[in-house]
Scaffold this motif. Sequence first.
Motif, PDB file in Angstrom:
ATOM      1  N   PHE A 152     102.135 -17.640 -65.648  1.00  0.00           N
ATOM      2  CA  PHE A 152     102.962 -18.239 -65.430  1.00  0.00           C
ATOM      3  C   PHE A 152     103.802 -16.835 -65.266  1.00  0.00           C
ATOM      4  N   PHE A 153     104.759 -17.194 -64.065  1.00  0.00           N
ATOM      5  CA  PHE A 153     106.157 -16.375 -63.662  1.00  0.00           C
ATOM      6  C   PHE A 153     107.246 -17.590 -63.996  1.00  0.00           C
ATOM      7  N   TRP A 160     113.955 -13.812 -66.928  1.00  0.00           N
ATOM      8  CA  TRP A 160     112.215 -14.106 -66.116  1.00  0.00           C
ATOM      9  C   TRP A 160     111.743 -14.001 -67.496  1.00  0.00           C
ATOM     10  N   GLY A 161     110.231 -14.326 -67.543  1.00  0.00           N
ATOM     11  CA  GLY A 161     109.362 -14.540 -69.081  1.00  0.00           C
ATOM     12  C   GLY A 161     107.860 -14.766 -68.265  1.00  0.00           C
ATOM     13  N   ILE A 162     107.608 -14.532 -68.642  1.00  0.00           N
ATOM     14  CA  ILE A 162     105.475 -14.798 -68.513  1.00  0.00           C
ATOM     15  C   ILE A 162     104.872 -15.241 -69.660  1.00  0.00           C
ATOM     16  N   GLN A 194     104.281 -13.932 -73.724  1.00  0.00           N
ATOM     17  CA  GLN A 194     103.973 -14.030 -74.843  1.00  0.00           C
ATOM     18  C   GLN A 194     102.651 -15.102 -74.330  1.00  0.00           C
ATOM     19  N   ARG A 195     102.361 -15.237 -75.175  1.00  0.00           N
ATOM     20  CA  ARG A 195     100.575 -15.275 -74.833  1.00  0.00           C
ATOM     21  C   ARG A 195     100.028 -16.315 -75.851  1.00  0.00           C
ATOM     22  N   ILE A 216     112.713 -17.391 -74.920  1.00  0.00           N
ATOM     23  CA  ILE A 216     113.549 -16.548 -73.748  1.00  0.00           C
ATOM     24  C   ILE A 216     115.245 -16.716 -74.503  1.00  0.00           C
ATOM     25  N   LYS A 217     115.320 -17.836 -74.641  1.00  0.00           N
ATOM     26  CA  LYS A 217     117.076 -18.304 -75.019  1.00  0.00           C
ATOM     27  C   LYS A 217     117.668 -17.327 -75.661  1.00  0.00           C
TER      28      LYS A 217
END
Length: 220
Positions: A152-153, A160-162, A194-195, A216-217
């Motif tokens: 997921f992007f 942006w995060g994954i 992050q996983r 993310i924040k």
Amino acid sequence: MYARLQLRKETNIERKSKIIQTALSDCIGKRSISKKDIINAQNKLEQYLNQKENLLSISNNKTTEIGIARTYAVGEDSGVSPCTNEVVNNQGVPFYPNKPIYTWQGMRFRSKAEVQMAKALDRVGVLFMPNCLARLTDPRKTDSRRNMEADFFVFYEGKWGILEVDGPSHKPESRVNEQERDRLFHHNGIAIIQRFTNSKCERHPDDVVREFLQIIKKIG
């Protein structure tokens, strides 16, 4: 007997016939068809139908269904030539004969956990792209461009995060390769990767999304 009972669940005569044909083609040399053979044939038919649904070609203002996508390669000379026998889709999920593909809102996923994550992200109203191919550069190599895929992007508060859903295939021995892959995304400007375990994503998707967005924040 069990195979016949499984087939009785299918009410569509045409589909039932295709399931039998598929099962027979898989059972050459066997004396009988088992319930497992019928289930495998049903799964193959579902995957085939899903694939055809995703490979709709629009030609002359008409939508035509095709078994194999007819794609076009644009060369350096700006010429366009047909490339047959190649299925192209920017959503990176491959089709495996014996593994199901889960669909939701016209998108494809490898697992129920990924579907739950998509629904949770949808509930909070963020922009996300599931199982999409990205084109990026490996700065450690000369003239190196390649495709890579993230589960997921996610775009949130200008960043942006994954988010990765680590299923059973993610084992300790593959961790080095996963870290190398994550570093390549880092090199291309994705600071947050992050996983989360498959089980946590499936059972507590809203908690996972809440935690991910908080990360993310905080990271800017």
